[in-house]
Design a protein around this motif. Structure first.
Motif, PDB file in Angstrom:
ATOM      1  N   CYS A   1      -1.802  -4.871  -1.207  1.00 26.78           N
ATOM      2  CA  CYS A   1      -2.576  -3.691  -1.571  1.00 26.78           C
ATOM      3  C   CYS A   1      -3.612  -4.119  -2.611  1.00 26.78           C
TER       4      CYS A   1
ATOM      5  N   LYS B   1     -14.361   3.646  -3.216  1.00 21.85           N
ATOM      6  CA  LYS B   1     -15.267   4.643  -3.797  1.00 21.85           C
ATOM      7  C   LYS B   1     -15.832   4.150  -5.122  1.00 21.85           C
TER       8      LYS B   1
ATOM      9  N   GLN C   1      -8.553   3.113  -0.981  1.00 22.00           N
ATOM     10  CA  GLN C   1      -9.690   4.001  -0.768  1.00 22.00           C
ATOM     11  C   GLN C   1     -10.356   4.382  -2.088  1.00 22.00           C
ATOM     12  N   ASP C   2      -9.571   4.570  -3.126  1.00 22.46           N
ATOM     13  CA  ASP C   2     -10.149   4.836  -4.445  1.00 22.46           C
ATOM     14  C   ASP C   2     -10.998   3.659  -4.917  1.00 22.46           C
TER      15      ASP C   2
ATOM     16  N   THR D   1      -5.637   3.898   5.000  1.00 18.79           N
ATOM     17  CA  THR D   1      -4.939   5.142   4.631  1.00 18.79           C
ATOM     18  C   THR D   1      -4.338   5.083   3.230  1.00 18.79           C
ATOM     19  N   CYS D   2      -4.498   3.968   2.548  1.00 19.87           N
ATOM     20  CA  CYS D   2      -3.897   3.790   1.219  1.00 19.87           C
ATOM     21  C   CYS D   2      -4.763   4.462   0.152  1.00 19.87           C
ATOM     22  N   LYS D   3      -4.166   5.282  -0.654  1.00 19.62           N
ATOM     23  CA  LYS D   3      -4.928   6.003  -1.683  1.00 19.62           C
ATOM     24  C   LYS D   3      -5.522   5.038  -2.711  1.00 19.62           C
ATOM     25  N   HIS D   4      -4.812   3.961  -3.025  1.00 17.28           N
ATOM     26  CA  HIS D   4      -5.302   2.994  -4.015  1.00 17.28           C
ATOM     27  C   HIS D   4      -6.522   2.239  -3.481  1.00 17.28           C
TER      28      HIS D   4
ATOM     29  N   CYS E   1       0.829  -1.196   0.000  1.00 18.09           N
ATOM     30  CA  CYS E   1       0.000   0.000   0.000  1.00 18.09           C
ATOM     31  C   CYS E   1       0.870   1.256   0.000  1.00 18.09           C
ATOM     32  N   GLU E   2       0.252   2.379  -0.344  1.00 19.17           N
ATOM     33  CA  GLU E   2       0.918   3.672  -0.291  1.00 19.17           C
ATOM     34  C   GLU E   2       0.030   4.656   0.463  1.00 19.17           C
TER      35      GLU E   2
END
Length: 543
Positions: free
Chosen positions: A301, A351, A347-348, A342-345, A284-285
């Protein structure tokens, strides 16, 4: 012979006083009668007839039997005028079933074995092997015997964790040999976990070049204290190993000859430290993998396409060696979604799919893997955590935390394999910890495994079967693994074969079991010696 077959139809209306309904066979046959009023002497050899199109069956049966007793002389002939052993393939019989009839009305016995598939024939031969050994112990006398037999459950398994400690092909074969003796038919190989990735994936060579090795363990098992290489060729990072596709094919062939299916497991998305160590793009990032990867934050991730692509490539490699229709275990247990939050990938992805929880994110990701497996003609399985998220469609479940979860699985129309840690974990102590080798904890003695019951009885519409799980944190060598599995694996084999049988007799089971343990001891198997056992040797590990 006709008179013996007719006996099956009249047993219900005559007195059984002349008959015995017990023999030393494990698992205990479904129906068995022995008439000690009729006996004959064992012949010096068995002249076997079998239809030409099934002759390979007998050749393989004989090879398996010879591992346990190579003194029995079998000769195969398709058209012998005087056969004393008749093998008859009956495709209308249920799978894994057999009928064995020993006619001792003459000077020498005549044996007929009918079987519904290869496994049923092998099981009949293994039961016959035990009858021969009993006759040898009884002055060569073989009695009239009729056995009609079939298992209560289709899945009778043992799980072996080869990630925490790697075990060689020849050691796994030794396990398969013993499993076949007790009519166990599934070996679940836990091939990947945090401590090691154990099979080659050509598109991702670092999974084994880096992820299959670590520095030798220092002292007691401590997952957080294990030291792994950070780059290829680090001197000293030489503890581990992996299976090539050639190795897997060899194991699959060996298992198939013994009526055993191998179920490989890729444990994802959690427990993926070894894979993430090898390929940073699976993380994850942002992440703090260096400090927290061995502290529970080792989930792939799932928001990055690289993770799905890697697992699908690994599945492709497995499916290239597995027979169509095989089950593939996809893990899914103990996933810590901390980094997903907290990972942007990730969480995207939540959504995009309009998901409200990380558990549902895991469900969506696992469903895609399950669909991938099914789309290639294989059967997906996951651990029971899947019952607590958005339900997965058309997947089998292995229940490990609590057999009460079976009710939830039933409500979701899932088929289950029962392997609850309360009763069927072979890494738990089997006697007083003060006298036993170090184990992970818990206490599951032999009798507890023997008395395990299936909720709601033998409900085949829900229960595929049961399995004993062998996690190997504290088992560095094969002798220790063998010690932890046997004889609890024998009790499991009996329970899975007979189901919830109210007539089960633990003391009588022990007597039968001890005869098999002597055979295992002769073949250099290490096992926990029950108090009732009087063996042939007193040496060996963990007496």
């Amino acid at each position: 012979m006709k008179s013996k077959l007719c006996l099956l139809g009249v047993l219900s209306v005559i007195s059984l006083s002349a008959f015995e309904t017990k023999a030393g066979i494990i698992p205990r046959p479904t129906n068995l009668t022995i008439d000690k009023n009729n006996d004959s002497l064992l012949p010096s050899e068995w002249n076997v007839t079998i239809s030409p199109e099934r002759k390979d069956d007998f050749e393989q049966f004989q090879e398996v039997l010879s591992q346990w007793d190579d003194s029995i002389r079998f000769f195969q002939s398709c058209n012998s005028p005087n056969p004393n052993f008749r093998l008859r393939y009956k495709p209308n019989m249920s799978k894994e079933s057999y009928m064995l009839v020993v006619d001792s009305s003459d000077k020498s016995p005549i044996v007929t074995l009918e079987y519904g598939d290869y496994a049923g024939g092998l099981y009949g031969m293994l039961s016959f092997l035990k009858l021969i050994k009993e006759a040898q112990d009884n002055g060569g006398k073989m009695y009239d015997t009729i056995i009609q037999d079939a298992p209560a459950l289709d899945w009778r398994g043992v799980m072996l964790d080869v990630s925490r400690h790697f075990f060689r092909v020849d050691e796994v074969k030794k396990l398969l040999d013993a499993m076949a003796l007790f009519k166990l038919n599934v070996l679940h190989l836990h091939l990947t976990d945090g401590p090691g990735w154990r099979f080659e994936v050509e598109k991702y060579p670092l999974l084994t070049e880096l992820g299959a090795w670590r520095y030798p363990d220092q002292g007691e098992w401590n997952w957080q204290g294990l030291k792994f290489p950070k780059k290829l060729g680090e001197q000293g990072a030489n503890y581990g190993g992996f299976y090539t596709k050639k190795d897997l094919r060899e194991l699959l062939s060996y298992a198939d000859q013994r009526g055993i299916k191998i179920v490989p497991e890729i444990d994802v998305p959690g427990h993926s430290f070894a894979a993430m160590l090898a390929y940073p793009e699976l993380r994850c990032e942002p992440n703090d993998f260096e400090n927290k990867g061995q502290k529970g934050q080792d989930a792939l991730c799932v928001g990055r396409p690289e993770s799905l692509k890697m697992v699908q490539a690994a599945l492709d490699e497995l499916m290239s060696v597995l027979p169509k229709g095989s089950t593939i275990h996809l893990g899914g247990d103990e996933v810590a979604p901390t980094t997903w939050k907290t990972c942007k990938h990730c969480q995207d992805m939540m959504k995009r799919h309009n998901l409200s929880s990380e558990k549902d994110l895991q469900s969506v990701w696992l469903q895609e893997l399950c669909n991938y497996v099914k789309g290639h003609g294989y059967r997906p399985m996951v651990w029971d955590e899947c019952l607590e998220m958005k339900p997965l469609d058309d997947v089998d479940v292995m229940i490990w935390r609590d057999k009460k979860l079976m009710a939830k699985a039933k409500s979701q129309n899932k088929k289950v394999v029962l392997s609850p840690c309360s009763d069927l974990y072979f890494d738990y102590y089997q006697a007083d910890p003060q006298t036993e080798p170090k184990a992970i904890g818990g206490y599951i003695p032999l009798e507890q495994v023997y008395r395990f019951t299936i909720p709601d009885g033998d409900d085949k519409s829900t229960v595929l079967g049961m399995q004993g799980n062998t996690w190997t944190e504290y088992m560095k060598d094969w002798s220790h693994v063998s010690y932890m599995i046997w004889p609890r694996g024998i009790a499991l084999a009996e329970r899975a074969w007979v189901g919830n049988d109210k007539n089960s007799d633990y003391e009588e089971f022990q007597k039968r079991m001890n005869e098999y343990l002597q055979l295992m001891e002769e073949k250099d198997y290490n096992f926990k010696k029950p108090e009732s056992y009087r063996g042939i040797k007193n040496d060996g590990l963990f007496k």
